[in-house]
Design an enzyme around this catalytic site. Structure first.
Site, PDB file in Angstrom:
ATOM      1  CE  LYS A  39       2.384  -3.008  -2.243  1.00  0.00           C
ATOM      2  NZ  LYS A  39       2.097  -4.416  -2.018  1.00  0.00           N
ATOM      3  CE  LYS A  95       2.525  -3.568  -6.166  1.00  0.00           C
ATOM      4  NZ  LYS A  95       2.193  -4.611  -5.252  1.00  0.00           N
ATOM      5  NE  ARG A 135      -5.182  -3.248  -2.553  1.00  0.00           N
ATOM      6  CZ  ARG A 135      -5.031  -2.037  -2.039  1.00  0.00           C
ATOM      7  NH1 ARG A 135      -6.098  -1.275  -1.837  1.00  0.00           N
ATOM      8  NH2 ARG A 135      -3.835  -1.588  -1.721  1.00  0.00           N
ATOM      9  CE  LYS A 165      -3.591  -3.644   1.385  1.00  0.00           C
ATOM     10  NZ  LYS A 165      -2.958  -4.764   0.648  1.00  0.00           N
ATOM     11  CD  GLU A 202      10.748   2.286   3.367  1.00  0.00           C
ATOM     12  OE1 GLU A 202      11.356   1.203   3.514  1.00  0.00           O
ATOM     13  OE2 GLU A 202       9.868   2.674   4.157  1.00  0.00           O
ATOM     14  CB  SER A 232      -3.672  -5.033 -11.270  1.00  0.00           C
ATOM     15  OG  SER A 232      -3.810  -4.221 -10.113  1.00  0.00           O
ATOM     16  CE1 TYR A 279      -0.774  -9.401 -12.733  1.00  0.00           C
ATOM     17  CE2 TYR A 279      -0.431  -7.025 -12.811  1.00  0.00           C
ATOM     18  CZ  TYR A 279      -0.594  -8.190 -12.087  1.00  0.00           C
ATOM     19  OH  TYR A 279      -0.567  -8.137 -10.717  1.00  0.00           O
TER      20      TYR A 279
HETATM   21  C1  PBG Z   1       0.011  -7.424  -1.654  1.00  0.00           C
HETATM   22  C2  PBG Z   1       0.316  -7.033  -3.044  1.00  0.00           C
HETATM   23  C3  PBG Z   1      -0.388  -6.101  -3.813  1.00  0.00           C
HETATM   24  C4  PBG Z   1       0.161  -6.132  -5.079  1.00  0.00           C
HETATM   25  C5  PBG Z   1       1.210  -7.045  -5.059  1.00  0.00           C
HETATM   26  N1  PBG Z   1       1.294  -7.600  -3.796  1.00  0.00           N
HETATM   27  C6  PBG Z   1      -1.573  -5.291  -3.484  1.00  0.00           C
HETATM   28  C7  PBG Z   1      -1.562  -4.403  -2.326  1.00  0.00           C
HETATM   29  O1  PBG Z   1      -0.525  -4.074  -1.744  1.00  0.00           O
HETATM   30  O2  PBG Z   1      -2.659  -4.012  -1.922  1.00  0.00           O
HETATM   31  C8  PBG Z   1      -0.329  -5.306  -6.244  1.00  0.00           C
HETATM   32  C9  PBG Z   1      -0.036  -5.822  -7.605  1.00  0.00           C
HETATM   33  C10 PBG Z   1      -0.856  -5.239  -8.678  1.00  0.00           C
HETATM   34  O3  PBG Z   1      -1.675  -4.320  -8.481  1.00  0.00           O
HETATM   35  O4  PBG Z   1      -0.684  -5.697  -9.819  1.00  0.00           O
HETATM   36  N2  PBG Z   1       0.932  -7.257  -0.686  1.00  0.00           N
END
Ligand code: PBG
Length: 337
Positions: free
Chosen positions: A206, A259, A216, A228, A244, A285, A324
């Protein structure tokens, strides 16, 4: 790749277009097939009754109160989708640095899981394990006085969160936090609590990505300070993804994930030979928002671009896709084979 195939030195004039001349022939030699069985539909749930609020940066995507979520799920299931991933919008009053609400057995997510499983026992329910929706700091872990994210203290909370979700009936718990060692800790705790059949979908590779922006917004979970990057991966790294994935596998992940998906198709393709475990990709998203925004302006043709996008993720090597667009794809009448 070198062109050493014997057929390429054949004296016969080659006509690859021959196999593209009709829809039937193209279907016959198609290498990649998108099917509803491979799609996981992420959904946002909130407190309240009779609430359905559109996420401004994600047209067509809503936060639902539990009653309306159940109605939506009935449609979703009728359309042929079989798996969902749940994310909660938590009121500010329940947020704190320790993310305590994340392991409240009567919290929003455990209540949602129980209600869903009661109404739709066959629907596969996947729940997010991370602190950010529950954290007043907007981070996936506990923050110390110097603004550092504490790894092992966070893992202890994630374990409690995963246990509560398993207890409520989640099929797969999905740690999305990127703390070190959390997969192993969660697997051990699940086994010790006799949740041996609860699986783990690990967000393994990720990345610290700008593509999460609209998510968010949806959960009101943006970091209150910093970014992050001390836990999510550096966008420039590829070999690290192999590491990982290997770690999460050794620790007991049943499914691993890359991701975001689109800017990371090379990562999906690269890790494929390193694991026999199913690979999920999260069409996140921001990827959704970009297509929607361009389609709304008439700048791209939505239906075709959605199918092309999702097919490309499968072609890269993903077995499952969180997207989505899942409901929209189901509405197009695409079938399982
Ligand atoms: C949180 C999480 C995130 C997403 C899924 N779980 C956001 C982040 O890590 O800030 C993102 C999913 C998306 O953007 O559709 N742990």
């Amino acid at each position: 790749m070198t062109l050493s195939l014997p057929e390429l030195s054949s004296p016969i004039f080659q006509r690859p277009r021959r196999l593209r001349q009709s829809a039937g022939l193209r279907r016959l030699v198609r290498e990649t097939h998108l099917q509803l069985d491979d799609l996981i539909y992420p959904l946002f749930v909130m407190e309240g009754e009779n609430q359905r609020v559109e996420v401004p940066s994600m047209p067509g995507i809503y936060r639902y109160s539990l009653d309306l979520l159940l109605e939506e799920l009935s449609t979703v299931q009728e359309l042929g989708l079989s798996a969902i991933a749940l994310f909660p919008l938590i009121p500010d009053s329940q947020k704190n640095n320790q993310g305590r609400e994340s392991y409240n057995p009567n919290g929003l997510i455990p209540r949602a899981i129980r209600a869903i499983k009661q109404t739709f026992p066959d629907l596969i329910v996947i729940t997010d394990v991370a602190l950010d929706p529950y954290s007043d700091q907007g981070h996936d872990g506990i923050v110390d006085e110097n603004g550092k994210i504490l790894n092992d203290e966070t893992v202890a909370v994630l374990v409690k969160q995963a246990l509560v979700q398993a207890e409520a009936g989640a099929d797969l718990v999905a740690p999305s936090d990127m703390m070190d060692g959390r997969i192993g800790a969660i697997r051990k705790a699940l086994d010790a609590a006799e949740h041996i059949q609860t699986g783990i979908l690990a967000y393994s590779a990720k990345y610290a990505s700008a593509y999460y922006g609209p998510f968010r917004d949806a959960l009101d979970s943006a970091p209150k300070f910093g970014d992050k990057k001390t836990y999510q991966m550096d966008i420039a790294n590829s070999r690290e993804a192999i590491k990982e994935v290997a770690l999460d596998r050794v620790e007991g992940a049943d499914i691993i994930m890359v991701k975001p998906a689109l800017a990371y198709l090379d990562i999906i393709a690269r890790i494929k030979p390193y694991t026999y475990t199913p690979i999920a990709a999260y069409n996140v998203s921001g990827e959704y928002a970009m297509i929607k925004a361009a389609a709304q302006r008439g700048w791209v043709e939505e239906k075709t671009i959605v199918l092309e996008t999702l097919t490309s993720i499968k072609r890269a090597g993903a077995d499952l896709i969180l997207t989505y667009f899942a409901k929209q794809v189901a509405q197009l009448g695409i079938k399982n084979s």
